[in-house]
Motif scaffolding. Sequence first.
Motif, PDB file in Angstrom:
ATOM      1  N   THR A 151      40.817  43.336  43.940  1.00 51.85           N
ATOM      2  CA  THR A 151      39.887  44.392  44.333  1.00 51.85           C
ATOM      3  C   THR A 151      40.691  45.612  44.747  1.00 51.85           C
ATOM      4  O   THR A 151      41.625  45.504  45.539  1.00 51.85           O
ATOM      5  CB  THR A 151      39.001  43.934  45.506  1.00 51.85           C
ATOM      6  OG1 THR A 151      38.298  42.759  45.118  1.00 51.85           O
ATOM      7  CG2 THR A 151      38.001  45.002  45.892  1.00 51.85           C
TER       8      THR A 151
ATOM      9  N   TYR B  54      34.882  51.127  44.018  1.00 53.59           N
ATOM     10  CA  TYR B  54      35.825  50.010  43.948  1.00 53.59           C
ATOM     11  C   TYR B  54      35.832  49.424  42.538  1.00 53.59           C
ATOM     12  O   TYR B  54      34.870  49.588  41.792  1.00 53.59           O
ATOM     13  CB  TYR B  54      35.425  48.891  44.929  1.00 53.59           C
ATOM     14  CG  TYR B  54      35.543  49.284  46.374  1.00 53.59           C
ATOM     15  CD1 TYR B  54      36.720  49.068  47.069  1.00 53.59           C
ATOM     16  CD2 TYR B  54      34.479  49.869  47.042  1.00 53.59           C
ATOM     17  CE1 TYR B  54      36.833  49.433  48.406  1.00 53.59           C
ATOM     18  CE2 TYR B  54      34.585  50.234  48.368  1.00 53.59           C
ATOM     19  CZ  TYR B  54      35.763  50.020  49.045  1.00 53.59           C
ATOM     20  OH  TYR B  54      35.871  50.384  50.351  1.00 53.59           O
TER      21      TYR B  54
ATOM     22  N   LYS C  43      36.933  45.580  40.587  1.00 55.88           N
ATOM     23  CA  LYS C  43      37.429  44.204  40.662  1.00 55.88           C
ATOM     24  C   LYS C  43      37.980  43.881  39.282  1.00 55.88           C
ATOM     25  O   LYS C  43      37.251  43.936  38.290  1.00 55.88           O
ATOM     26  CB  LYS C  43      36.308  43.225  41.011  1.00 55.88           C
ATOM     27  CG  LYS C  43      35.876  43.287  42.431  1.00 55.88           C
ATOM     28  CD  LYS C  43      34.860  42.202  42.737  1.00 55.88           C
ATOM     29  CE  LYS C  43      34.460  42.247  44.192  1.00 55.88           C
ATOM     30  NZ  LYS C  43      33.507  41.202  44.524  1.00 55.88           N
TER      31      LYS C  43
END
Length: 192
Positions: free
Chosen positions: A15, A180, A182
């Motif tokens: 992440t 963000y 991942k």
Amino acid sequence: MAVTKKRYLHHYVLTMRIFPNDEQKNIIASNMLAYKTIYNYYVSNGIFCSRVGLENLPEMLVDQQINLDDIEPSVIQNAISKYQKDWTTFLSNPALNPPSFINKESFQLTAKYPQEGDIIPNIFNSSCYLQAPKGKFLNLPKIGKVISTGSRQIVENILNMKEVLVGRVMVYQDLPKYYYTKLYLSSNCSFR
């Protein structure tokens, strides 16, 4: 060359926070809206997973004022695949609820690799890859190069590994509107 996660011993989700510029934020917003619109379109019509098709998608996305040039093709396919997976899960276990509307601000990309010759797929020749120095930049399809932050020790370990594959990438936005990613990684070497 088909790349599958099944042949790898270790899996890791990295992440990272990303800092897109205003143009990249618009592209991310378009992809998030497209993913949510497509998934919710199938939910609202109660379309059984075997009948999912792409017939009305271009008009539907234009109706939502989404610029089709900003949409990564894997986003559309991933929204449909998620819907099909949710239906299959529901059919295999009727105690679960059928697929329902999604509100979250996210979408998934699928990493692509070169198909020619003897090139071994890895994190450096993927369509989603970390760039030096020390993985400070992340390159994503359609979005481009964005500044990223994450655990520098883990990122350096990953950059030093010989064979690491990116399976898929999720881009999302949390409540304070931070972005963000991942990265779903696979390797035969341990990530620690």
